[in-house]
Design an enzyme around this catalytic site. Structure first.
Site, PDB file in Angstrom:
ATOM      1  N   ARG A   1      64.537  74.231  45.988  1.00  0.00           N
ATOM      2  CA  ARG A   1      63.638  73.160  45.544  1.00  0.00           C
ATOM      3  C   ARG A   1      63.379  73.252  44.033  1.00  0.00           C
ATOM      4  O   ARG A   1      63.298  72.235  43.341  1.00  0.00           O
ATOM      5  CB  ARG A   1      62.311  73.237  46.316  1.00  0.00           C
ATOM      6  CG  ARG A   1      62.484  72.941  47.803  1.00  0.00           C
ATOM      7  CD  ARG A   1      61.187  73.079  48.557  1.00  0.00           C
ATOM      8  NE  ARG A   1      60.194  72.109  48.136  1.00  0.00           N
ATOM      9  CZ  ARG A   1      58.880  72.308  48.193  1.00  0.00           C
ATOM     10  NH1 ARG A   1      58.402  73.447  48.636  1.00  0.00           N
ATOM     11  NH2 ARG A   1      58.046  71.377  47.795  1.00  0.00           N
TER      12      ARG A   1
ATOM     13  N   GLN B   1      48.917  66.661  44.154  1.00  0.00           N
ATOM     14  CA  GLN B   1      49.272  67.637  45.194  1.00  0.00           C
ATOM     15  C   GLN B   1      50.697  68.125  44.960  1.00  0.00           C
ATOM     16  O   GLN B   1      51.178  69.008  45.653  1.00  0.00           O
ATOM     17  CB  GLN B   1      49.194  66.987  46.569  1.00  0.00           C
ATOM     18  CG  GLN B   1      47.814  66.508  46.936  1.00  0.00           C
ATOM     19  CD  GLN B   1      47.857  65.605  48.155  1.00  0.00           C
ATOM     20  OE1 GLN B   1      47.752  66.054  49.289  1.00  0.00           O
ATOM     21  NE2 GLN B   1      48.023  64.312  47.939  1.00  0.00           N
TER      22      GLN B   1
ATOM     23  N   HIS C   1      47.633  72.071  44.278  1.00  0.00           N
ATOM     24  CA  HIS C   1      48.476  72.940  45.124  1.00  0.00           C
ATOM     25  C   HIS C   1      49.368  73.868  44.303  1.00  0.00           C
ATOM     26  O   HIS C   1      50.359  74.387  44.823  1.00  0.00           O
ATOM     27  CB  HIS C   1      49.324  72.091  46.083  1.00  0.00           C
ATOM     28  CG  HIS C   1      48.487  71.386  47.129  1.00  0.00           C
ATOM     29  ND1 HIS C   1      48.951  70.346  47.901  1.00  0.00           N
ATOM     30  CD2 HIS C   1      47.200  71.585  47.520  1.00  0.00           C
ATOM     31  CE1 HIS C   1      47.994  69.943  48.724  1.00  0.00           C
ATOM     32  NE2 HIS C   1      46.915  70.660  48.503  1.00  0.00           N
TER      33      HIS C   1
HETATM   34  P1  NAD Z   1      53.715  63.643  52.330  1.00  0.00           P
HETATM   35  O1  NAD Z   1      55.134  64.090  52.319  1.00  0.00           O
HETATM   36  O2  NAD Z   1      52.847  64.056  53.463  1.00  0.00           O
HETATM   37  O3  NAD Z   1      53.663  62.051  52.313  1.00  0.00           O
HETATM   38  C1  NAD Z   1      54.359  61.300  51.386  1.00  0.00           C
HETATM   39  C2  NAD Z   1      53.780  59.905  51.357  1.00  0.00           C
HETATM   40  O4  NAD Z   1      54.407  59.189  50.310  1.00  0.00           O
HETATM   41  C3  NAD Z   1      54.001  59.117  52.641  1.00  0.00           C
HETATM   42  O5  NAD Z   1      52.780  58.500  53.016  1.00  0.00           O
HETATM   43  C4  NAD Z   1      55.033  58.062  52.236  1.00  0.00           C
HETATM   44  O6  NAD Z   1      54.867  56.841  52.925  1.00  0.00           O
HETATM   45  C5  NAD Z   1      54.759  57.895  50.767  1.00  0.00           C
HETATM   46  N1  NAD Z   1      55.906  57.478  49.955  1.00  0.00           N
HETATM   47  C6  NAD Z   1      57.201  57.875  50.065  1.00  0.00           C
HETATM   48  N2  NAD Z   1      57.942  57.331  49.084  1.00  0.00           N
HETATM   49  C7  NAD Z   1      57.083  56.593  48.331  1.00  0.00           C
HETATM   50  C8  NAD Z   1      57.228  55.801  47.149  1.00  0.00           C
HETATM   51  N3  NAD Z   1      58.427  55.657  46.550  1.00  0.00           N
HETATM   52  N4  NAD Z   1      56.139  55.173  46.638  1.00  0.00           N
HETATM   53  C9  NAD Z   1      54.920  55.302  47.233  1.00  0.00           C
HETATM   54  N5  NAD Z   1      54.721  56.044  48.347  1.00  0.00           N
HETATM   55  C10 NAD Z   1      55.782  56.674  48.872  1.00  0.00           C
HETATM   56  O7  NAD Z   1      53.110  64.068  50.934  1.00  0.00           O
HETATM   57  P2  NAD Z   1      51.673  64.611  50.524  1.00  0.00           P
HETATM   58  O8  NAD Z   1      50.641  63.671  51.008  1.00  0.00           O
HETATM   59  O9  NAD Z   1      51.797  64.867  49.078  1.00  0.00           O
HETATM   60  O10 NAD Z   1      51.449  66.004  51.300  1.00  0.00           O
HETATM   61  C11 NAD Z   1      52.470  66.944  51.514  1.00  0.00           C
HETATM   62  C12 NAD Z   1      52.315  68.298  50.852  1.00  0.00           C
HETATM   63  O11 NAD Z   1      53.627  68.680  50.493  1.00  0.00           O
HETATM   64  C13 NAD Z   1      51.536  68.363  49.568  1.00  0.00           C
HETATM   65  O12 NAD Z   1      50.746  69.487  49.666  1.00  0.00           O
HETATM   66  C14 NAD Z   1      52.542  68.624  48.453  1.00  0.00           C
HETATM   67  O13 NAD Z   1      52.109  69.711  47.648  1.00  0.00           O
HETATM   68  C15 NAD Z   1      53.769  69.096  49.144  1.00  0.00           C
HETATM   69  N6  NAD Z   1      55.038  68.499  48.624  1.00  0.00           N
HETATM   70  C16 NAD Z   1      55.204  68.343  47.281  1.00  0.00           C
HETATM   71  C17 NAD Z   1      56.377  67.778  46.799  1.00  0.00           C
HETATM   72  C18 NAD Z   1      56.533  67.603  45.310  1.00  0.00           C
HETATM   73  O14 NAD Z   1      55.938  68.366  44.546  1.00  0.00           O
HETATM   74  N7  NAD Z   1      57.298  66.611  44.870  1.00  0.00           N
HETATM   75  C19 NAD Z   1      57.373  67.373  47.671  1.00  0.00           C
HETATM   76  C20 NAD Z   1      57.173  67.579  49.048  1.00  0.00           C
HETATM   77  C21 NAD Z   1      55.993  68.122  49.505  1.00  0.00           C
END
Ligand code: NAD
Length: 267
Positions: free
Chosen positions: A91, A126, A144
């Site tokens: 990642r 997050q 986070h």
């Molecule tokens: P989540 O994965 O639970 O949910 C993602 C949300 O984003 C969903 O509701 C989805 O419908 C929406 N989504 C997807 N693509 C989108 C777009 N292009 N535009 C708008 N909305 C969109 O994510 P979360 O709520 O952040 O919780 C998950 C946990 O996982 C967090 O604690 C986070 O730290 C971690 N996480 C972080 C990353 C990162 O840093 N990029 C990636 C994966 C998970």
């Protein structure tokens, strides 16, 4: 309300509000090619090929069979530190290869617009990918943590300079294993960071929740705290979430498409 009227209304609220809190989740980084934890369709290989080359699109399927909630936990690390280390290494390499997208960039511009009229925007994220920092946002609370720095498992000693591609976690000077500097499922958030996030939710006049499933606590409670204190609540997401019924305006769509339209002067 039509899409255009909703966008115009939120743009007007943003221009009137001196204190704005923004909560972002994995969805805002999906368009950069970083997979969310909950959306299988965000893992389509095309987005990976565009963003990070064919190798990453193959790797994502390699990791698909594992449950992120198990890997991202103290018990998962204790059970198999090599596996958890390799998942984070994959990642880490992915987020270092991708770029901030139009959604991240629009939030930089929004922070500047609000600061220009002596207001303040707090960006509570997050996400652990540091894409907001790379885009240029300044007032960020990483609730986070992030995957680009490290601390040791037993004592929390901080480390930042760790080689990529290692198959097992390196050892700290105190002999404990290094782990990513993130908050794992079941762990408490840093108290100072959480207090600052709560305070910005309590004091804002407008709260914007972007690309979050609104399921992970305590971050998921921040919009409700803001609403109880009288702030307007706006959500940007591809789909409805447990928050949607409580918001003033739900903007259905991708963050990269919607956020630039909320600016006073489009980026
Ligand atoms: P989540 O994965 O639970 O949910 C993602 C949300 O984003 C969903 O509701 C989805 O419908 C929406 N989504 C997807 N693509 C989108 C777009 N292009 N535009 C708008 N909305 C969109 O994510 P979360 O709520 O952040 O919780 C998950 C946990 O996982 C967090 O604690 C986070 O730290 C971690 N996480 C972080 C990353 C990162 O840093 N990029 C990636 C994966 C998970």
């Amino acid at each position: 309300m039509s899409d255009k009227i909703s966008i115009d209304l939120v743009r007007q609220w943003l221009q009137e509000s001196k204190r704005v809190a923004v909560l972002t989740g994995a969805g805002i980084s999906a368009e950069s090619g970083v997979p969310t934890f909950r959306k299988p369709d965000a893992r389509k290989p095309t987005s990976y090929k565009q963003a990070s080359g064919a190798q990453a699109s193959e790797d994502v399927y390699l990791w698909d069979k594992y449950d992120p909630a198990e890997l991202a936990s103290r018990s998962g690390f204790k059970k198999n530190p090599e596996l958890v280390w390799q998942w984070y290494d994959y990642r880490r390499c992915l987020v270092e290869r991708v770029e901030p997208n139009a959604g991240h960039i629009a939030l930089v511009q929004l922070e500047k617009e609000i600061a220009a009229r002596e207001g303040r925007m707090t960006l509570i994220t997050q996400n652990v990918d540091r894409l907001h920092q790379r885009a240029g946002s300044e007032n960020i609370l990483e609730v986070h943590g992030n995957i680009l720095t490290f601390r040791c498992f037993d004592h929390g000693h901080f480390a930042s300079d760790v080689e990529r591609g290692l198959k097992a976690p390196p050892v700290c000077d105190c002999s404990s294993l290094l782990r990513p500097n993130v908050v794992w499922f079941g762990e408490a958030l840093d108290k100072d960071v959480l207090d600052a996030a709560m305070s910005s939710a309590e004091r804002c006049r407008l709260f914007l929740a972007i690309g979050t499933s609104a399921l992970v606590q305590p971050a998921a409670s921040l919009p409700f705290i803001a609403r109880e204190r009288g702030a307007k609540l706006v959500e940007v997401n591809l789909e409805e979430t447990p928050l949607t019924n409580s918001v003033d305006v739900f903007l259905k769509g991708s963050a990269g498409e919607i956020l630039p339209r909320l600016l006073k002067s489009p980026a």
